[in-house]
Design a protein around this motif. Structure first.
Motif, PDB file in Angstrom:
ATOM      1  N   LYS A   1       0.841  -1.193   0.000  1.00  0.00           N
ATOM      2  CA  LYS A   1       0.000   0.000   0.000  1.00  0.00           C
ATOM      3  C   LYS A   1       0.881   1.249   0.000  1.00  0.00           C
ATOM      4  O   LYS A   1       1.912   1.281   0.675  1.00  0.00           O
ATOM      5  CB  LYS A   1      -0.917   0.014   1.215  1.00  0.00           C
ATOM      6  N   ILE A   2       0.467   2.282  -0.752  1.00  0.00           N
ATOM      7  CA  ILE A   2       1.232   3.524  -0.876  1.00  0.00           C
ATOM      8  C   ILE A   2       0.340   4.708  -0.539  1.00  0.00           C
ATOM      9  O   ILE A   2      -0.791   4.814  -1.018  1.00  0.00           O
ATOM     10  CB  ILE A   2       1.790   3.687  -2.310  1.00  0.00           C
ATOM     11  N   SER A   3       0.856   5.589   0.290  1.00  0.00           N
ATOM     12  CA  SER A   3       0.166   6.834   0.636  1.00  0.00           C
ATOM     13  C   SER A   3       1.155   7.976   0.477  1.00  0.00           C
ATOM     14  O   SER A   3       2.298   7.855   0.939  1.00  0.00           O
ATOM     15  CB  SER A   3      -0.346   6.777   2.084  1.00  0.00           C
ATOM     16  N   PRO A   4       0.773   9.083  -0.196  1.00  0.00           N
ATOM     17  CA  PRO A   4      -0.530   9.498  -0.700  1.00  0.00           C
ATOM     18  C   PRO A   4      -1.042   8.600  -1.823  1.00  0.00           C
ATOM     19  O   PRO A   4      -0.273   7.903  -2.481  1.00  0.00           O
ATOM     20  CB  PRO A   4      -0.272  10.922  -1.222  1.00  0.00           C
ATOM     21  N   ALA A   5      -2.337   8.678  -2.040  1.00  0.00           N
ATOM     22  CA  ALA A   5      -2.978   7.816  -3.018  1.00  0.00           C
ATOM     23  C   ALA A   5      -2.583   8.194  -4.442  1.00  0.00           C
ATOM     24  O   ALA A   5      -2.220   9.335  -4.733  1.00  0.00           O
ATOM     25  CB  ALA A   5      -4.498   7.914  -2.858  1.00  0.00           C
ATOM     26  N   GLN A   6      -2.657   7.203  -5.306  1.00  0.00           N
ATOM     27  CA  GLN A   6      -2.366   7.402  -6.722  1.00  0.00           C
ATOM     28  C   GLN A   6      -3.210   8.548  -7.285  1.00  0.00           C
ATOM     29  O   GLN A   6      -4.417   8.623  -7.073  1.00  0.00           O
ATOM     30  CB  GLN A   6      -2.663   6.101  -7.490  1.00  0.00           C
TER      31      GLN A   6
ATOM     32  N   THR B   1      -2.878  17.630  -4.783  1.00  0.00           N
ATOM     33  CA  THR B   1      -2.573  18.748  -3.869  1.00  0.00           C
ATOM     34  C   THR B   1      -2.002  18.227  -2.548  1.00  0.00           C
ATOM     35  O   THR B   1      -2.478  18.560  -1.471  1.00  0.00           O
ATOM     36  CB  THR B   1      -3.824  19.590  -3.606  1.00  0.00           C
ATOM     37  N   VAL B   2      -0.964  17.418  -2.648  1.00  0.00           N
ATOM     38  CA  VAL B   2      -0.344  16.837  -1.458  1.00  0.00           C
ATOM     39  C   VAL B   2       0.519  17.892  -0.755  1.00  0.00           C
ATOM     40  O   VAL B   2       1.330  18.568  -1.399  1.00  0.00           O
ATOM     41  CB  VAL B   2       0.519  15.618  -1.833  1.00  0.00           C
TER      42      VAL B   2
ATOM     43  N   SER C   1       3.551   0.618  -7.691  1.00  0.00           N
ATOM     44  CA  SER C   1       4.002   1.962  -8.020  1.00  0.00           C
ATOM     45  C   SER C   1       2.838   2.938  -7.905  1.00  0.00           C
ATOM     46  O   SER C   1       1.669   2.539  -7.905  1.00  0.00           O
ATOM     47  CB  SER C   1       4.601   2.010  -9.429  1.00  0.00           C
ATOM     48  N   SER C   2       3.200   4.222  -7.800  1.00  0.00           N
ATOM     49  CA  SER C   2       2.168   5.246  -7.674  1.00  0.00           C
ATOM     50  C   SER C   2       2.770   6.579  -8.095  1.00  0.00           C
ATOM     51  O   SER C   2       4.002   6.726  -8.184  1.00  0.00           O
ATOM     52  CB  SER C   2       1.666   5.323  -6.222  1.00  0.00           C
TER      53      SER C   2
END
Length: 395
Positions: A53-58, A62-63, A126-127
């Protein structure tokens, strides 16, 4: 014949079964082989591949630049995680089990990031996302003294001015770093919302390089404000040039790296008023001009005590109009204090000092009852170091 084959077949089977029972009964060791699955039994399940799992989301657009990037594996361990933008890799650390990776530095605002992760078993993920463009961009507007090629004195501060008013002073101060070739201890002190000053506990050791770094990219300075640019400045510390002035003896002694290199006869403020009294304490040379225009403060032409003069070889050491400067006033120098608060000396000696002085050189004055204020020009050494440190946002 067919009948015989039908009868012989059961007998052969019975003989084989009997032999198998006997062999089992005579065995003295435990059976180390897995039991044969009987009818209806299920085969052992294969372990599931780890879910990454990857955060921030794909696709996030506006991260916040100071948000953490987190990569985690539900089972199994992570082998490699890379987060980058434009060839710049974001730093981060794994936990002890390598099931989670968390970024440790802020991201660059208004930038596209890609995340690549691989687990030990070969599973990959990947993201990509984009950091926001801040409404207010924070950066260093000025560093003093840091002119290329300039050598400064051992008392020199590092004065950093920002282009925005900083609300998150602690966060910004953490992004500032000072390193010196020779060991030293120092601290920052905020004097307003845009200016922070670094001062050492003791004078810098002479003849060395000091490096100032501001790693502001992604650092939040206030609401909707993030750093957009890093900065590095190298400051060269020159000789330890210290001038000691005794206004009662009307004398100024200059030492370079501990050795006396000049003795000057001077005349200080006449002390008829506070304004005309030279300040005592630890001063720093702030700058110089030849000539310097000097105008009486708070007076207009025609008022008593008004003056407007061009003075040669003037070295400034306060914001209250104090200088070491030249004046053909030989009759008073070494004998009497007659100035409006400045230190005047013989023209040839004043020129010598003007030619030798570095910004940040120490000028210590004794003999008057007017104390130099710590915030009058570069009077920062007037504060004890323990008190100076209290101005840090991290104190």
């Amino acid at each position: 014949m067919l009948t015989v084959e039908r009868h012989r077949t059961p007998l052969a089977a019975l003989a084989l079964a009997t032999a198998a029972v006997l062999a089992t009964a005579c065995s003295s060791g435990a059976d180390t082989k897995a039991p044969v699955a009987g009818p209806g039994a299920q085969a052992p399940s294969t372990p599931a591949a780890p879910e990454i799992k990857i955060s921030p989301a794909q696709g996030s657009k506006t991260v916040r630049p100071n948000r953490k990037v987190v990569v985690s594996a539900s089972s199994g361990a992570l082998e490699e995680v890379t987060v980058e933008t434009g060839g710049q890799v974001l730093e981060g650390d794994f936990d002890a089990e390598r099931t989670k990776w968390i970024s440790t530095t802020p991201m660059i605002p208004a930038s596209d990031y890609t995340v690549s992760a691989r687990a030990v078993d070969g599973t990959t993920a990947s993201s990509s996302f984009r950091t926001l463009k801040p409404e207010h961009e924070l950066e260093v507007a000025d560093v003093t003294p840091a002119i290329k090629g300039e050598k400064v004195g051992v008392g020199a501060p590092i004065i950093v001015t920002f282009n925005q008013q900083v609300a998150n002073k602690a966060g910004v101060e953490k992004a500032l770093k000072v390193t010196s070739e020779k060991p030293s201890q120092g601290a920052w002190r905020w004097i307003n919302d845009t200016t922070v000053i670094y001062r050492t506990a003791k004078f810098w050791q002479p003849h060395q390089k000091v490096t100032f770094t501001a790693r502001l990219k992604g650092v939040q300075g206030g609401k909707d404000m993030y750093g957009v640019k890093d900065m590095t400045k190298v400051i060269h510390i020159g000789a330890a040039q210290i001038a000691t002035i005794d206004t009662r003896k009307h004398k100024m002694i200059v030492k370079r790296d501990g050795k006396v290199v000049q003795t000057m006869l001077i005349s200080a403020g006449n002390a008829s008023t506070r304004e005309y009294t030279t300040t005592s304490g630890v001063h720093l040379a702030m700058g110089k001009a030849n000539p310097e225009r000097m105008i009486s403060p708070g007076r207009k032409k025609g008022d008593p005590g008004y003056y407007d003069l061009m003075i040669n070889h003037a070295v400034r050491f306060s914001n209250s109009g104090e200088y070491v400067h030249a004046l053909n006033n030989v009759w008073a120098q070494g004998r009497q204090n007659v100035s409006h608060g400045c230190i005047n000396s013989r023209p040839d000696q004043a020129k010598w000092y003007y030619d030798q002085v570095q910004r940040g050189d120490v000028i210590t004055i004794t003999g008057t009852d007017r104390k130099m204020e710590w915030n009058n020009g570069w009077g920062f050494w007037q504060l004890p170091y323990a008190q100076w440190k209290k101005g840090s946002a991290l104190a």
